[in-house]
Enzyme design. Structure first.
Site: not given
Length: 361
Positions: A138-139, A142, A189
């Site tokens: 997930h990060e 980003h 997100e």
């Protein structure tokens, strides 16, 4: 043949996505905003200049001095996950990653020049290996999307709003920007959740991680289907009053509600787009420069139109009725506010109900 840049990355039976563009997993609203920003002439120059005003250097020093930097000798299992995530998403430079002591489970990716990933001790202790792998992915998602730049700006502006709260109209102007950035960030997100699924390639682990973030380390007391049913109830129950309260509840948040994230990710994991991506059909980074801003906005608009048309939220259904030229608008508004299901006589168009509809819109 493995890429020499990742020769220390352990071999895993997970699909890799060479040259993948972040457009492959970005939420339509997130994607159109990013494409537009990337196309702005001088955008990078402006943000480089702005970096001198932002507390990025201070943040980097803070994490370096008061957190634990992940590497081969510190939190090596997290470092392995990080390298693995970068290998899968073909992110050439592995971002710095820190573990920060904090009783609240959280993770973030910030930085203007280079992204920094920060995870809290509570999150590390809460999640198992596969759940944590989804969070690291997930990060990294980003970072690949360039979200860290805007997250840093959001942090700066949020702090600024607190400092100028006493200045007449000053706080209003800053908070207007902060509110817009938060709305975008909530969509980002959803994009990063998809990136986490691409890295972990285990939708059940992603679901478990979100459930734990919502309810703690009590999986034996939780159920995925029941958790997703909460999202269904949240989206469909209540009347217009509840719809307004939902908007007010979400405005100060940078993240969507956890049940909503779980439902969105489950739906995407079962979509044709996800299957095509897993089959190797996805946009490449080398094609990003040729991406049409108009097409991206058109896709975003189409997504929102479909969302309004198919939504069972009372407010969204009303918006759909208005857009479709529905009759008896006053009666519909009254019924949605009161939760009444009957088809009573229509209120006059110029009556209080009709005025309420105009004022709300």
């Amino acid at each position: 043949m493995r890429d020499s840049r990742f020769e220390k990355t352990p071999a895993r039976e997970r699909r890799r996505f060479p040259g993948i563009s972040s457009r492959a997993y970005e939420h339509p609203a997130d994607r159109s905003a990013l494409v537009a920003l990337r196309k702005l002439s001088g955008f990078d120059t402006v943000f480089k200049a702005l970096s001198g005003l932002l507390p990025e250097r201070s943040l980097r020093l803070l994490f370096l001095s008061d957190s634990v930097r992940v590497g081969e000798t510190q939190f090596p299992h997290l470092y392995e996950m990080l390298r693995d995530a970068c290998f899968i998403l073909d992110l050439e430079k592995v971002p710095l990653m820190y573990v920060q002591q904090d009783p609240k489970p959280n993770a973030m990716c910030i930085g203007l020049d280079e992204p920094i990933i920060v995870v809290t001790t509570a999150l590390v202790e809460l999640l198992d290996e596969e759940e944590m792998r989804a969070v690291v992915g997930h990060e990294v998602g980003h970072a690949l999307s360039g979200h860290s730049v805007y997250r840093t700006v959001l942090l700066f502006l949020t702090n600024l709003a607190l400092k100028v709260a006493w200045v007449p109209l000053g706080n209003v102007a800053v908070m207007a920007i902060v509110t817009a950035l938060r709305e975008w960030f909530r969509k980002s997100e959803l994009s990063a959740d998809r990136a986490g699924l691409l890295v972990g390639q285990d939708v059940n682990a992603s679901m478990r991680g979100l459930m734990k973030i919502a309810g703690g380390n009590h999986l034996h007391e939780m159920n995925v289907d029941a958790f997703l049913a909460q999202a269904e109830e949240y989206e469909t129950s209540g009347d217009l009053r509840d719809s307004v309260l939902k908007i007010l509840n979400v405005l100060p948040r940078t993240h969507p509600f956890t049940t909503v994230r779980a439902a969105e990710l489950r739906a995407w994991s079962r979509s044709r787009d996800y299957q095509r991506l897993m089959d190797g059909h996805y946009p490449r980074r080398e094609e990003d420069k040729d991406t049409s801003v108009t097409d991206s906005f058109r896709q975003s608009a189409s997504h929102y139109a479909d969302s309004v048309r198919t939504s069972r939220d009372p407010l969204m259904k009303l918006v759909g009725d208005i857009a479709g030229g529905a009759n008896d608008l006053g009666g519909k508004l009254r019924d949605r506010f009161t939760g009444a299901g009957g088809s009573g006589p229509a209120a006059p168009a110029g009556g209080a109900d009709g005025e309420g509809a105009t004022g709300r819109g």
